[in-house]
Write a protein that holds these residues in place. Sequence first.
Motif, PDB file in Angstrom:
ATOM      1  N   PHE A  78       1.020  -1.320  -0.082  1.00  0.00           N
ATOM      2  CA  PHE A  78       0.231  -0.029  -0.359  1.00  0.00           C
ATOM      3  C   PHE A  78       0.917   1.512   0.076  1.00  0.00           C
ATOM      4  CE2 PHE A  78      -2.374   3.088   2.620  1.00  0.00           C
ATOM      5  CZ  PHE A  78      -3.216   3.099   1.511  1.00  0.00           C
ATOM      6  N   LYS A  79       2.221   1.186   0.761  1.00  0.00           N
ATOM      7  CA  LYS A  79       3.161   3.030   0.677  1.00  0.00           C
ATOM      8  C   LYS A  79       3.306   2.876  -0.210  1.00  0.00           C
ATOM      9  CE  LYS A  79       2.017   3.213   5.883  1.00  0.00           C
ATOM     10  NZ  LYS A  79       2.169   2.963   7.343  1.00  0.00           N
ATOM     11  N   ASP A  80       4.090   1.940  -0.703  1.00  0.00           N
ATOM     12  CA  ASP A  80       5.045   2.027  -2.522  1.00  0.00           C
ATOM     13  C   ASP A  80       4.701   2.595  -3.225  1.00  0.00           C
ATOM     14  OD1 ASP A  80       6.453   0.948  -4.133  1.00  0.00           O
ATOM     15  OD2 ASP A  80       7.302  -0.208  -3.415  1.00  0.00           O
ATOM     16  N   GLU A  81       5.551   3.396  -3.648  1.00  0.00           N
ATOM     17  CA  GLU A  81       5.037   4.799  -4.847  1.00  0.00           C
ATOM     18  C   GLU A  81       4.488   3.942  -5.940  1.00  0.00           C
ATOM     19  OE1 GLU A  81       8.662   6.051  -5.870  1.00  0.00           O
ATOM     20  OE2 GLU A  81       9.434   4.083  -7.336  1.00  0.00           O
ATOM     21  N   LYS A  82       5.413   2.201  -6.482  1.00  0.00           N
ATOM     22  CA  LYS A  82       3.688   1.909  -6.933  1.00  0.00           C
ATOM     23  C   LYS A  82       2.578   1.161  -7.069  1.00  0.00           C
ATOM     24  CE  LYS A  82       8.995   0.584  -9.193  1.00  0.00           C
ATOM     25  NZ  LYS A  82       9.979  -0.494  -9.488  1.00  0.00           N
ATOM     26  N   PHE A  83       2.001   1.550  -5.506  1.00  0.00           N
ATOM     27  CA  PHE A  83       0.988   1.306  -5.085  1.00  0.00           C
ATOM     28  C   PHE A  83      -0.059   1.772  -6.759  1.00  0.00           C
ATOM     29  CE2 PHE A  83      -2.877   2.508  -2.859  1.00  0.00           C
ATOM     30  CZ  PHE A  83      -3.944   1.328  -3.005  1.00  0.00           C
ATOM     31  N   PRO A  84      -0.311   2.257  -7.115  1.00  0.00           N
ATOM     32  CA  PRO A  84      -1.240   2.763  -8.465  1.00  0.00           C
ATOM     33  C   PRO A  84      -1.077   1.811  -9.229  1.00  0.00           C
ATOM     34  CG  PRO A  84       0.029   5.017  -7.020  1.00  0.00           C
ATOM     35  CD  PRO A  84       0.569   3.843  -7.043  1.00  0.00           C
ATOM     36  N   VAL A  85      -0.053   1.336  -9.900  1.00  0.00           N
ATOM     37  CA  VAL A  85       0.255   0.980 -10.711  1.00  0.00           C
ATOM     38  C   VAL A  85      -0.600  -0.336 -10.362  1.00  0.00           C
ATOM     39  CG1 VAL A  85       2.123   0.036 -12.349  1.00  0.00           C
ATOM     40  CG2 VAL A  85       2.756   2.071 -11.131  1.00  0.00           C
ATOM     41  N   MET A  86      -0.028  -0.715  -9.414  1.00  0.00           N
ATOM     42  CA  MET A  86      -0.350  -2.727  -9.373  1.00  0.00           C
ATOM     43  C   MET A  86      -2.272  -2.243  -8.935  1.00  0.00           C
ATOM     44  SD  MET A  86       1.173  -5.513  -8.386  1.00  0.00           S
ATOM     45  CE  MET A  86       0.733  -7.067  -7.812  1.00  0.00           C
ATOM     46  N   GLN A  87      -2.272  -1.188  -9.016  1.00  0.00           N
ATOM     47  CA  GLN A  87      -3.791  -1.045  -8.324  1.00  0.00           C
ATOM     48  C   GLN A  87      -4.814  -1.143 -10.039  1.00  0.00           C
ATOM     49  OE1 GLN A  87      -4.301   2.604  -6.512  1.00  0.00           O
ATOM     50  NE2 GLN A  87      -6.179   1.238  -5.285  1.00  0.00           N
ATOM     51  N   LEU A  88      -3.684  -0.999 -10.863  1.00  0.00           N
ATOM     52  CA  LEU A  88      -3.977  -0.815 -11.965  1.00  0.00           C
ATOM     53  C   LEU A  88      -4.021  -2.194 -13.091  1.00  0.00           C
ATOM     54  CD1 LEU A  88      -3.298   2.526 -13.513  1.00  0.00           C
ATOM     55  CD2 LEU A  88      -5.594   1.768 -13.543  1.00  0.00           C
ATOM     56  N   MET A  89      -2.525  -2.725 -13.021  1.00  0.00           N
ATOM     57  CA  MET A  89      -2.281  -4.898 -13.307  1.00  0.00           C
ATOM     58  C   MET A  89      -3.721  -5.411 -12.687  1.00  0.00           C
ATOM     59  SD  MET A  89      -0.863  -7.238 -12.835  1.00  0.00           S
ATOM     60  CE  MET A  89      -0.937  -7.212 -11.161  1.00  0.00           C
TER      61      MET A  89
END
Length: 424
Positions: A265-276
């Motif tokens: 959740f706190k990773d900067e790539k969290f929004p990318v993972m949501q989309l993935m």
Amino acid sequence: MFHTRNIAKGVNVHVNETTQFKTINFSVKFKDKLTKEKASARSILANVLQHSNEVYPSHTALRMVLDDLYGTSLYIDSTKRGNEHIVSLNVETVNDQYLSEEGVLEKVMNLMYIVLFKPNLENGLFKESVFTREKNAVKQRIESIFDEKTRYAQQRMLDLALPDHPASIPANGTIEEVEKVTNQQLMDEYRAMLETNEVEIYAVGDIQSETIASFIEDYFHFKDREKAIDAPALELTKPKQPRVAEYEDMKQGKLHMTFFSPVTFKDEKFPVMQLMNGVLGGYAHSKLFVNIREKESMAYYVSSSYASQFGLLFILAGIDSKLEEKAVTLILEQVEEMKKGNITDVELDQTKALLTNQLKEALDSARGQIDIYDQYTELFDPFEPEQMINQWREVTKEQLAEVAQKLSLEMTYFLSGKEDEPNE
């Protein structure tokens, strides 16, 4: 969105002054460390406090006063998020500026005070009949998961893949731990909740934040509490068995797969993972749904979900019990497509649009605003929805492939009918 005011150490009041709603919504959230023992006791506690108190000792009496307060709704629930267990008092009431009668808001605040601070006691403990009744109610709630085979299969997989990890601890606790809870232990947990838990109080409506904060300080005399020590990172340990098959009296097979991801959740790539996750299996246009359910017609349902607090991605499918091997192969093919970056513009654009619409729809309700702010304020302080939307907008196919490449399949769990059980 919300204006925050600290009223004691570890106690915050967040108010969204808005004319968007004709009602006023409150949520008082008590946050503590998640353990099986605490989840079990606090779930019983939520029931006990909701259904009985010193002034209104029966559910019927409480229901009558809520009806007199223009149909005010009040409930207490217990949930978990990451390694936190959260007990929430939630209230929705009419805004009395739209009524001829004044003072309704103050009466509601007084009722919230009674529910939290004036429990129905007997010889210094909760009334025994209430304690026993609500303890049994929680046990029945936990047992009911067995009849919902998809939920049951997911919980069994978590128990097997991540025993004693917060991901596998149910928000209501376990039957074993609920049975162990005594009235004295429940009283100890109640006192700890009021005196030591982090408290986040939310209010949404056409009301001044100073007025709400003043009411809360007058009624809820929360004292300073020490901030909980930051918990260590929730490390994931490789399961002992990569595949487990179990059998119950049922027709449809339940295929559940657990993937680990370094993105939390706190990773900067969290929004990318949501989309993935959205492109892979989050929606009706996603790869899993289109290629396995629609093209192959071999799944009653198939989807993926992302547990961001833990860095876990789950894929669930309802299939004929004879098709497990084929289903796993097809699912892994779609995961491989993600890793290769074989993503269409339509898949990516639709996922961005749906995530954005979901966020905006949630913000159309006061309860949604509270829940989203309570979660996302950990990422942005203060949180504004456009921040999240802008991050989604900038994500590329290459970034999706990059986070997909870091997924690792750790366990496949298959639950099917007893007729499929191999003979020993």
